[in-house]
Design a protein around this motif. Structure first.
Motif, PDB file in Angstrom:
ATOM      1  N   ILE A  77      -9.130   1.164  11.382  1.00 50.82           N
ATOM      2  CA  ILE A  77      -8.657   1.196   9.999  1.00 50.82           C
ATOM      3  C   ILE A  77      -7.275   1.842   9.918  1.00 50.82           C
ATOM      4  O   ILE A  77      -6.379   1.363   9.210  1.00 50.82           O
ATOM      5  N   GLY A  78      -7.090   2.936  10.661  1.00 49.17           N
ATOM      6  CA  GLY A  78      -5.797   3.621  10.646  1.00 49.17           C
ATOM      7  C   GLY A  78      -4.666   2.744  11.158  1.00 49.17           C
ATOM      8  O   GLY A  78      -3.582   2.704  10.571  1.00 49.17           O
ATOM      9  N   ALA A 120       0.027  -0.784  10.124  1.00 51.05           N
ATOM     10  CA  ALA A 120       0.702  -2.081  10.178  1.00 51.05           C
ATOM     11  C   ALA A 120       1.131  -2.523   8.784  1.00 51.05           C
ATOM     12  O   ALA A 120       2.241  -3.041   8.588  1.00 51.05           O
ATOM     13  N   VAL A 121       0.253  -2.316   7.798  1.00 53.00           N
ATOM     14  CA  VAL A 121       0.590  -2.676   6.412  1.00 53.00           C
ATOM     15  C   VAL A 121       1.773  -1.839   5.931  1.00 53.00           C
ATOM     16  O   VAL A 121       2.704  -2.363   5.293  1.00 53.00           O
ATOM     17  N   TYR A 156       9.771  -4.362   6.656  1.00 54.03           N
ATOM     18  CA  TYR A 156      10.007  -5.805   6.663  1.00 54.03           C
ATOM     19  C   TYR A 156      10.193  -6.383   5.259  1.00 54.03           C
ATOM     20  O   TYR A 156      11.020  -7.273   5.054  1.00 54.03           O
ATOM     21  N   LYS A 157       9.416  -5.890   4.304  1.00 55.75           N
ATOM     22  CA  LYS A 157       9.492  -6.458   2.952  1.00 55.75           C
ATOM     23  C   LYS A 157      10.874  -6.308   2.326  1.00 55.75           C
ATOM     24  O   LYS A 157      11.403  -7.279   1.755  1.00 55.75           O
ATOM     25  N   ILE A 172      -2.626  -8.449   4.206  1.00 54.96           N
ATOM     26  CA  ILE A 172      -3.907  -8.722   4.871  1.00 54.96           C
ATOM     27  C   ILE A 172      -3.667  -9.162   6.310  1.00 54.96           C
ATOM     28  O   ILE A 172      -4.365  -8.733   7.237  1.00 54.96           O
ATOM     29  N   VAL A 173      -2.687 -10.034   6.511  1.00 53.63           N
ATOM     30  CA  VAL A 173      -2.371 -10.517   7.866  1.00 53.63           C
ATOM     31  C   VAL A 173      -1.964  -9.355   8.761  1.00 53.63           C
ATOM     32  O   VAL A 173      -2.420  -9.240   9.911  1.00 53.63           O
TER      33      VAL A 173
END
Length: 293
Positions: free
Chosen positions: A70-71, A76-77, A84-85, A194-195
């Motif tokens: 989970i961590g 990554a998110v 990146y966003k 999610i990816v």
């Protein structure tokens, strides 16, 4: 014959770990059309979270492993949202994302060098590594069998997620055309998160098993280069290709080490990469490069 069976099992085990990592590369590439070289950082995060949960917090492997997965997924998110966003919102040139991912990988490595130190660490013996006798004289490790089964459980779960859920359908649609998927009502920002979460989670699984197989250190994420090679051989953007390419790579490494020399492992791996790019640049299952421009 026993040695051949042993090396095949070892190769499938190593290839299955590569597959967990390579699938993450292919997932991100299929959506955003760039290779996320910070993927090795998520592997390190998963390995260190599991290590500290086992040693400092005293959790068992199930709780420590779940927390590590989970961590790493949320890390990554966070990487996507913070790094990146903003780049995606300013330009459509994916080269900038590629460069940023290389920088993020170095940042994550150095954070762990500062926080955890650069020394090698061994995970507690929570995953059995005892010898297992198969088919008469063939001997392998319990770790190889457990990692092989675990990898295919997670890969099977990913396949079910992609084929049986609404978000899985959205990911497959976005892999064809992210912009059109957004026009059809898909929340592309949430889909990308999610990816990345799934990719980070799978990398953490690989990180835990690689930490047991080798040892844990901040540069362990460099092994994801071989997973990237496997993804290229299978075809970037193709999940079945990532799995097949990883198994080919794992078998090639172990058979080379077992029957020729362990010093030739990397030579064989990168020779396969060069041959693939010459003979079939899109990989075994890859789409036409023109579709990914």
């Amino acid at each position: 014959m026993a040695t051949l069976i042993q090396q095949i099992i070892n190769g499938l085990s190593l290839g299955s770990i590569y597959a967990l990592i390579a699938v993450g590369y292919s997932l991100v590439y299929s959506i955003l059309m760039f290779s996320n070289f910070a993927h090795g950082g998520f592997l390190i995060i998963g390995g260190y979270l599991c290590y500290f949960a086992l040693n400092s917090a005293g959790f068992n492997i199930w709780v420590a492993g779940f927390g590590a997965l989970i961590g790493a997924g949320f890390a990554a998110v966070a990487t996507e949202r913070l790094t990146y966003k903003p780049i995606r919102e300013r330009t459509s040139v994916t080269l900038y994302l590629l460069i940023a991912s290389m920088g993020m990988n170095i940042v994550i490595e150095n954070i762990f060098v500062i926080v955890a130190g650069g020394r090698f660490r061994a995970l507690p013996p929570v995953i059995p590594t005892t010898p297992v006798h198969l088919f008469g004289n063939a001997t392998t490790s319990a770790l190889d069998l457990i990692s092989l089964v675990t990898a295919f459980v997670f890969l099977g779960g990913l396949q079910l997620f992609l084929t049986k859920t609404k978000w899985g359908l959205a990911i497959r649609a976005a892999a064809c055309d992210l912009r059109v998927a957004g026009l059809m009502g898909v929340n592309t920002s949430k889909l990308i998160s999610i990816v990345f979460f799934v990719a980070g989670l799978l990398a953490a699984v690989g990180g835990i098993f690689l930490s047991v197989r080798y040892t844990l250190y901040p540069q362990l994420g460099m092994i994801t280069i071989k997973a990237f090679v496997a993804a290229v051989i299978g075809g970037l953007g193709s999940l079945p290709g990532a799995v097949v390419g990883s198994l080919i790579l794992g078998l090639s490494e172990m058979l080379t080490a077992g029957f020729l020399s362990s010093q030739l492992r990397d030579l064989v791996v990168f020779s396969l990469l060069v041959i693939t790019l010459i003979v079939r640049p899109t990989g075994l299952f890859g789409k036409d490069v023109k579709e990914k421009v």
